[in-house]
Design an enzyme around this catalytic site. Sequence first.
Site, PDB file in Angstrom:
ATOM      1  N   ASP A 100       4.609  -1.513   5.132  1.00 29.86           N
ATOM      2  CA  ASP A 100       4.282  -0.798   3.889  1.00 29.86           C
ATOM      3  C   ASP A 100       3.375   0.390   4.131  1.00 29.86           C
ATOM      4  OD1 ASP A 100       5.155  -3.551   2.864  1.00 29.86           O
ATOM      5  OD2 ASP A 100       5.044  -2.283   1.078  1.00 29.86           O
ATOM      6  N   GLN A 111      10.697 -13.416  -0.771  1.00 30.19           N
ATOM      7  CA  GLN A 111      11.644 -12.296  -0.638  1.00 30.19           C
ATOM      8  C   GLN A 111      12.702 -12.570   0.436  1.00 30.19           C
ATOM      9  OE1 GLN A 111       8.324 -11.944  -0.902  1.00 30.19           O
ATOM     10  NE2 GLN A 111       7.747 -10.001  -1.819  1.00 30.19           N
ATOM     11  N   ARG A 163      10.862  -3.277  -5.312  1.00 25.34           N
ATOM     12  CA  ARG A 163       9.759  -3.479  -4.374  1.00 25.34           C
ATOM     13  C   ARG A 163      10.249  -3.017  -3.015  1.00 25.34           C
ATOM     14  NH1 ARG A 163      12.783  -5.861  -1.579  1.00 25.34           N
ATOM     15  NH2 ARG A 163      11.047  -6.487  -0.269  1.00 25.34           N
TER      16      ARG A 163
HETATM   17  O1  MRU Z   1       5.716  -7.069  -1.804  1.00 24.36           O
HETATM   18  P1  MRU Z   1       6.984  -6.396  -1.376  1.00 24.36           P
HETATM   19  O2  MRU Z   1       8.202  -7.217  -1.590  1.00 24.36           O
HETATM   20  O3  MRU Z   1       7.093  -5.011  -1.937  1.00 24.36           O
HETATM   21  O4  MRU Z   1       6.803  -6.241   0.202  1.00 24.36           O
HETATM   22  C1  MRU Z   1       7.810  -5.609   0.932  1.00 24.36           C
HETATM   23  C2  MRU Z   1       7.560  -5.644   2.382  1.00 24.36           C
HETATM   24  O5  MRU Z   1       6.586  -6.200   2.844  1.00 24.36           O
HETATM   25  C3  MRU Z   1       8.525  -4.922   3.260  1.00 24.36           C
HETATM   26  O6  MRU Z   1       8.589  -5.520   4.511  1.00 24.36           O
HETATM   27  C4  MRU Z   1       8.043  -3.470   3.438  1.00 24.36           C
HETATM   28  O7  MRU Z   1       7.895  -2.838   2.207  1.00 24.36           O
HETATM   29  C5  MRU Z   1       8.971  -2.685   4.266  1.00 24.36           C
HETATM   30  S1  MRU Z   1      10.377  -2.312   3.308  1.00 24.36           S
HETATM   31  C6  MRU Z   1      11.540  -1.487   4.007  1.00 24.36           C
END
Ligand code: MRU
Length: 360
Positions: free
Chosen positions: A241, A200, A53
């Site tokens: 993202d 996370q 992720r």
């Molecule tokens: O749902 P996830 O764990 O994929 O979300 C990840 C995030 O929100 C991160 O902050 C984002 O992808 C930036 S990663 C360098």
Amino acid sequence: MLVNGKPYRSIWLEENGPCFAIIDQTKLPHQFVIKRLATLEDAITAISDMLVRGAPLIGATTACGICLALLEDSSDAGLEKACSRLLQARPTAVNLRWAVERMRGVLHNVSPAGRVVVAYREAEDICNEDVEINSSLGGHGVELIKQHQHADRPVNILTHCNAGWLATVDWGTALSPIFKAQEAGIDVHVWVDETRPRNQGAHLTAWELDAAGISHHLVVDNAGGHLMQQGSVDLCIVGTDRTAANGDVCNKIGTYLKALAAFDNNIPFYVALPGSTIDWTLDSGADIPIEKRDQDEVLQVYGTTNGRDITRVKIAPKNTPAANPAFDVTPARLVTGLITERGVCTASREGLLSLYPGKR
Ligand code: MRU
């Protein structure tokens, strides 16, 4: 980054190929499990079930998934099918579409017989470039951290979710300046938002910082505003993202509230991103698709009771439903600056165009 003294990336080609390997992030911090990606299906499941992720890593895994698909079927139809299947895997991180478009772009004019070799080369380039880009944005970000140094205490940085090396191929985005600060001997301390519902922060960011020996405390998601009022946060750095062309950023749910609190307390709020996370087709964040994930992620928490085995525990009444929007949009006006591989700019169209001229 080092895990028990051994250097790792978050995704790599197995020795002699053709399969890839990933760290199964659903098992961290309790188990360090390496999983093999042997088929397109494996890559899609790894993305949608969040074994991998983080926007840049989703992009890299997408490129690797296309390689695996072409091993089975390198025809035009095979390529298109793989691209459209991957595009469904997760909706918000634009790096997925970016990787599909880049792979499609180089493979389009290659004959089916030659596609596998070209695809593996391109996927390798995407991974290697990601490492360079994140290292470079870390170098720009550390200059911002330096502005907050004090003789008698560490620089206190708050971060949300995991935008560390696990979210990219290596280095991370929001954590890259922090790793660079450590390398430069700057005393840093990180407030790690736990980041419900999937935690996370607790599972991944805390694990990365612990492994790197960087001082940190885990805090509940609602603590940030209080810490800012108390003067315990010098700056916030988060990832994104998808960044719209006007500088609006879409990141893990709860980012917006942290930006509001930072704004109210006059604390700089920075967003770190590689150029691949900018969606030049969107004039604002309003049209960014927000992933809605399974309600069980909210209704349950998972962890361990014996230090190894992972258990899920229900935390709500059995008939209570949950809503689970996974991302939110922070308007550009709340963002102090965007940290990119090309430097730091204002969160605005003019700012982004100053670093990426020629884009729309
Ligand atoms: O749902 P996830 O764990 O994929 O979300 C990840 C995030 O929100 C991160 O902050 C984002 O992808 C930036 S990663 C360098």
